[in-house]
Design a protein around this motif. Structure first.
Motif, PDB file in Angstrom:
ATOM      1  N   PRO A 234      61.540  20.843  53.221  1.00 43.48           N
ATOM      2  CA  PRO A 234      62.800  20.654  53.945  1.00 43.48           C
ATOM      3  C   PRO A 234      63.772  21.824  53.817  1.00 43.48           C
ATOM      4  O   PRO A 234      64.476  22.160  54.772  1.00 43.48           O
ATOM      5  N   ARG A 235      63.763  22.475  52.659  1.00 44.95           N
ATOM      6  CA  ARG A 235      64.662  23.623  52.474  1.00 44.95           C
ATOM      7  C   ARG A 235      64.316  24.768  53.426  1.00 44.95           C
ATOM      8  O   ARG A 235      65.151  25.604  53.740  1.00 44.95           O
TER       9      ARG A 235
ATOM     10  N   PRO B 206      53.183  20.975  47.986  1.00 44.51           N
ATOM     11  CA  PRO B 206      54.607  20.815  48.298  1.00 44.51           C
ATOM     12  C   PRO B 206      55.166  19.455  47.871  1.00 44.51           C
ATOM     13  O   PRO B 206      56.347  19.353  47.579  1.00 44.51           O
ATOM     14  N   MET B 207      54.325  18.425  47.818  1.00 48.36           N
ATOM     15  CA  MET B 207      54.808  17.106  47.414  1.00 48.36           C
ATOM     16  C   MET B 207      54.340  16.760  45.993  1.00 48.36           C
ATOM     17  O   MET B 207      54.489  15.639  45.538  1.00 48.36           O
ATOM     18  N   ARG B 208      53.717  17.707  45.328  1.00 43.74           N
ATOM     19  CA  ARG B 208      53.290  17.568  43.933  1.00 43.74           C
ATOM     20  C   ARG B 208      52.484  16.281  43.685  1.00 43.74           C
ATOM     21  O   ARG B 208      52.671  15.610  42.673  1.00 43.74           O
TER      22      ARG B 208
ATOM     23  N   HIS C 125      51.816  13.743  55.049  1.00 42.00           N
ATOM     24  CA  HIS C 125      53.196  13.563  54.580  1.00 42.00           C
ATOM     25  C   HIS C 125      53.589  14.736  53.703  1.00 42.00           C
ATOM     26  O   HIS C 125      53.531  14.673  52.488  1.00 42.00           O
ATOM     27  N   ARG C 126      53.951  15.800  54.349  1.00 39.97           N
ATOM     28  CA  ARG C 126      54.298  16.992  53.585  1.00 39.97           C
ATOM     29  C   ARG C 126      55.296  17.826  54.378  1.00 39.97           C
ATOM     30  O   ARG C 126      55.388  17.717  55.601  1.00 39.97           O
TER      31      ARG C 126
ATOM     32  N   HIS D 225      54.028  13.461  33.761  1.00 38.35           N
ATOM     33  CA  HIS D 225      54.747  13.454  35.025  1.00 38.35           C
ATOM     34  C   HIS D 225      56.172  12.934  34.828  1.00 38.35           C
ATOM     35  O   HIS D 225      56.393  12.031  34.024  1.00 38.35           O
TER      36      HIS D 225
ATOM     37  N   ARG E 186      52.849  13.502  44.860  1.00 37.90           N
ATOM     38  CA  ARG E 186      53.621  12.259  44.991  1.00 37.90           C
ATOM     39  C   ARG E 186      53.467  11.667  46.381  1.00 37.90           C
ATOM     40  O   ARG E 186      53.729  10.487  46.604  1.00 37.90           O
ATOM     41  N   ASP E 187      53.114  12.516  47.323  1.00 38.53           N
ATOM     42  CA  ASP E 187      52.810  12.025  48.663  1.00 38.53           C
ATOM     43  C   ASP E 187      51.624  12.841  49.150  1.00 38.53           C
ATOM     44  O   ASP E 187      51.388  13.936  48.645  1.00 38.53           O
TER      45      ASP E 187
ATOM     46  N   MET F 152      60.548  19.330  57.866  1.00 43.16           N
ATOM     47  CA  MET F 152      60.823  18.006  57.313  1.00 43.16           C
ATOM     48  C   MET F 152      59.507  17.326  56.892  1.00 43.16           C
ATOM     49  O   MET F 152      58.475  17.527  57.530  1.00 43.16           O
ATOM     50  N   ALA F 153      59.601  16.525  55.844  1.00 43.12           N
ATOM     51  CA  ALA F 153      58.424  15.802  55.350  1.00 43.12           C
ATOM     52  C   ALA F 153      58.472  14.390  55.909  1.00 43.12           C
ATOM     53  O   ALA F 153      59.252  13.562  55.467  1.00 43.12           O
ATOM     54  N   MET F 154      57.618  14.129  56.882  1.00 42.07           N
ATOM     55  CA  MET F 154      57.673  12.854  57.608  1.00 42.07           C
ATOM     56  C   MET F 154      57.446  11.642  56.697  1.00 42.07           C
ATOM     57  O   MET F 154      56.659  11.688  55.760  1.00 42.07           O
ATOM     58  N   ILE F 155      58.168  10.561  57.001  1.00 35.20           N
ATOM     59  CA  ILE F 155      57.825   9.271  56.425  1.00 35.20           C
ATOM     60  C   ILE F 155      56.905   8.582  57.431  1.00 35.20           C
ATOM     61  O   ILE F 155      56.700   9.079  58.533  1.00 35.20           O
TER      62      ILE F 155
END
Lengths: 335, 321
Positions: A107-108, A94-96, A103-104, A316, A98-99, A112-115
């Motif tokens: 949101p759509r 889901p975060m490809r 942390h995933r 990327h 990048r995270d 929500m993806a937590m910080i």
């Protein structure tokens, strides 16, 4: 209407808890084998609370899970593949890549993806709920999950106050797992109980034994009903113990023996298992079969994800903006 | 008939509320009161339920905007003074700025920051924070210098699918006037030549554009022609327009009201030196506010930030070296 914890719902809840626990155990092994970049953070001991939150939510609701909410995430619709892809750094996650790790989100789809900043998700849920109200939707609810440590942040204060002013259908779920990393509750807050804070914000509080699935279930169902019926934010404080380190890098030597042997130190999985067999007529053999098949499914997913490899830094996209033409191309790699 | 910079901001918001049902405004005192500066005057009455008073909670204001943006809305957050936005800084730079990169879900929120010094404003009602926001990837930072740009860039900011920090200058709110609102405009990301000249280039933005134009006018009496580039957007920076101007003049002075360390001036000079060193006939110069908190007393404040007089002095120095 509260949904009962009957034979059907407890089976579902237990299966989510079991999957989360087995997934955690495998993630810990993968971490030790050096297959995971960065940290691994487990939800051991918090599954009963987490699954009760996830199953109180419906499609169309908003969910901001925290780091120990594997069970709740599964109940809200996350797949084991999504979880594994994020933890193993697959570009198909889901975060490809990048995270990573906890942390995933999607949101759509309301997750929500937590910080990393504790308490910061609460107002994001508030905003999504305000937007739903502005759009004329009804019957929706949001849940934001935090630990007792986050109750010390300014973001917690601002967001709970905001939710109360706006009378939002928010469940603010605090898992008081006794330690924020290594900090004990005595160094985190000075009120007798965290539920005491509710009166200051003008919200309803619920206190629950976080080790007991049935109590968690009933409390979350009741709080969710109140929130959906317009009674405003509900603060739920669950007492439990984190049965692992803050992350797998942490041996949790600071957790005292007294704490481990106290009520909060009980393992919610074991209690749920007893509840399943003694109250709901499931056999030990049945539960053992679930465990074996869950383990097998997780292993199968791991083999899929391991074959997906990691992201390619050269192909990327390095654009941080959605508006493509406004991305600064100063970085030599960025083309 | 004339319209001020502040009225243009109000009109832009009225236009957005009227034409886009996804837009709402959230901030302290923005509702019935109409905002601390009256930038939302009467909007709560004209658009019921869409101009909402917030508690004094910048963190929660901006965090909630991110949630609303995920749900498809386009919030405008008015922070009463740019200085107070530091309380909500985390939500802007960690939540809003990273959302698209992390999840591919755009975060169309506009953070309106009444920025910059006015006489008597003091340390906490005067700051220019464009550079600290511009430092973070994932944000667009606008610094309009004209009534027309205040209007058109605010409308475009809200239309963009990214988080925008909109630094509107309080010094320009009441004094700057235009005959009418613009029909067309340069897009965000493009700089503008505010005055043409052949002897040297000044790169500037926001309220300093007017100090620089005044300086250029005075220098013209001595036969010196200064070209003034108004950046309009400090992130992204329109490097092409800057380099093209320096290619014509060979000399560069950067002027900004913000503090010097690691700011827009430093970035512009760095780019010109890296990409156009051979175009320069003299070392690039810069003037910023003094590197102290912003003083309260008008006599101290008058020399704290760059003014037409200090810009003239710096220009004469640049032309001699």
């Amino acid at each position: 209407m509260n949904q009962e914890l009957n034979r059907e719902t407890i089976e579902q809840a237990y299966r989510y808890m079991l999957t989360a626990r087995k997934l955690d155990e495998r993630l810990a092994q993968l971490y030790r084998a050096g297959d995971i970049f960065g940290g691994v953070f487990l939800g051991k001991g918090q599954e009963a609370l987490s699954v009760s939150v996830g199953m109180a939510l419906r499609k169309g609701d908003i969910y901001a899970p925290l780091i120990r909410d594997g069970a709740g995430r599964l109940a809200f619709g996350e797949t084991v593949l999504d979880a594994l892809r994020n933890c193993l750094g697959s570009p198909l996650g889901p975060m490809r890549a990048r995270d990573g790790n906890v942390h995933r989100g999607r949101p759509r789809e309301g997750c929500m993806a937590m910080i990393s900043h504790l308490g910061a998700s609460i107002s994001v849920v508030n905003g999504a709920l305000m937007a739903k109200r502005m759009k004329g939707e009804s019957g929706f609810m949001g849940a934001a999950c935090i630990g007792e440590g986050a109750t010390s942040t300014g973001a917690f204060h601002e967001a709970l106050n905001q939710a109360a002013i706006e009378k939002l259908p928010l469940l603010l779920v605090v898992a008081n797992n006794q330690y924020a990393y290594s900090t004990p509750t005595t160094m985190q807050f000075a009120c007798k109980k965290l539920t005491d804070k509710a009166v200051g914000y003008g919200v309803t509080a619920h206190e629950v034994d976080g080790t007991d699935l049935e109590s968690c279930w009933n409390t979350l169902q009741s709080a969710a009903r109140k929130a959906r019926e317009g009674e405003g934010p509900q603060l739920i404080v669950a007492e439990l113990l984190r049965l692992c380190g803050h992350g797998e890098h942490d041996d949790a030597h600071y957790v005292t023996d007294d704490m481990k042997q106290s009520n909060v130190g009980k393992d919610c999985m074991e209690l749920a298992r007893t509840l399943m067999t003694s109250q709901h007529g499931f056999s030990d053999q049945e539960l053992q079969e679930w465990e074996t098949s869950t383990q097998k499914d997780i292993n199968h997913s791991i083999s899929i994800v391991k074959q997906e490899g990691g992201p390619d830094p050269y192909t990327h996209s390095w654009n941080p903006l959605a508006t493509r033409e406004l991305n600064e191309q100063a970085n030599g790699i960025a083309k | 008939m004339s319209i001020t910079y502040l009225e243009a901001i109000r009109e832009a918001q009225a236009y957005l509320l009227k034409n886009d049902p996804r837009v709402y405004i959230y901030g302290q005192d923005v509702g019935a009161f109409g905002g601390a500066f009256k930038a939302t005057k009467n909007l709560a009455t004209e658009f019921p339920g869409r101009v909402i008073d917030a508690p004094i909670s910048e963190d929660a204001m901006i965090g909630s905007a991110v949630g609303a943006a995920i749900e498809g809305l386009r919030p405008i957050i008015e922070v009463q003074f740019a200085d107070f936005s530091t309380v909500g800084f985390n939500q802007m730079v960690n939540q809003a700025a990273t959302l698209f990169w992390r999840t591919e879900v755009p975060c169309p929120i506009t953070l309106r920051l009444p920025s910059g010094g006015t006489s008597g404003g003091g340390p906490f009602h005067s700051q220019c924070l464009e550079s600290i926001y511009a430092h973070f990837p994932g944000l667009i930072v606008c610094t309009p210098a004209t009534v027309e740009d205040a209007y058109s860039m605010l409308i475009e900011s809200v239309t963009l699918d990214d988080p925008v920090v909109f630094c509107e200058h309080k010094y320009l709110y009441f004094h700057l006037k235009a005959k009418s609102l613009p029909q067309e405009a340069l897009p965000i990301g493009k700089a503008r030549i505010a005055r043409e000249g052949r002897d040297m280039t000044i790169v500037t933005y926001s309220a300093m554009v007017h100090e620089c134009l005044e300086a250029a006018k005075e220098m013209a009496q001595d036969g010196i022609q200064i070209e003034v580039v108004d950046l309009r957007t400090v992130k992204p920076i329109d490097t092409d327009t800057i380099i093209a101007s320096v290619a014509r003049t060979g000399r560069l002075l950067c002027v900004a009201e913000e503090w010097p360390w690691g700011g827009v001036n430093a970035e512009v000079i760095s780019r010109v030196v890296a990409e156009g060193f051979n175009l320069l006939d003299a070392p690039p110069q810069r003037i910023n506010a003094k590197d102290t908190p912003i003083p309260y007393h008008p006599r101290l404040w008058s020399v704290h930030r760059p003014t037409a007089q200090s810009i003239i002095a710096a220009s004469r120095h640049l032309l001699r070296i």
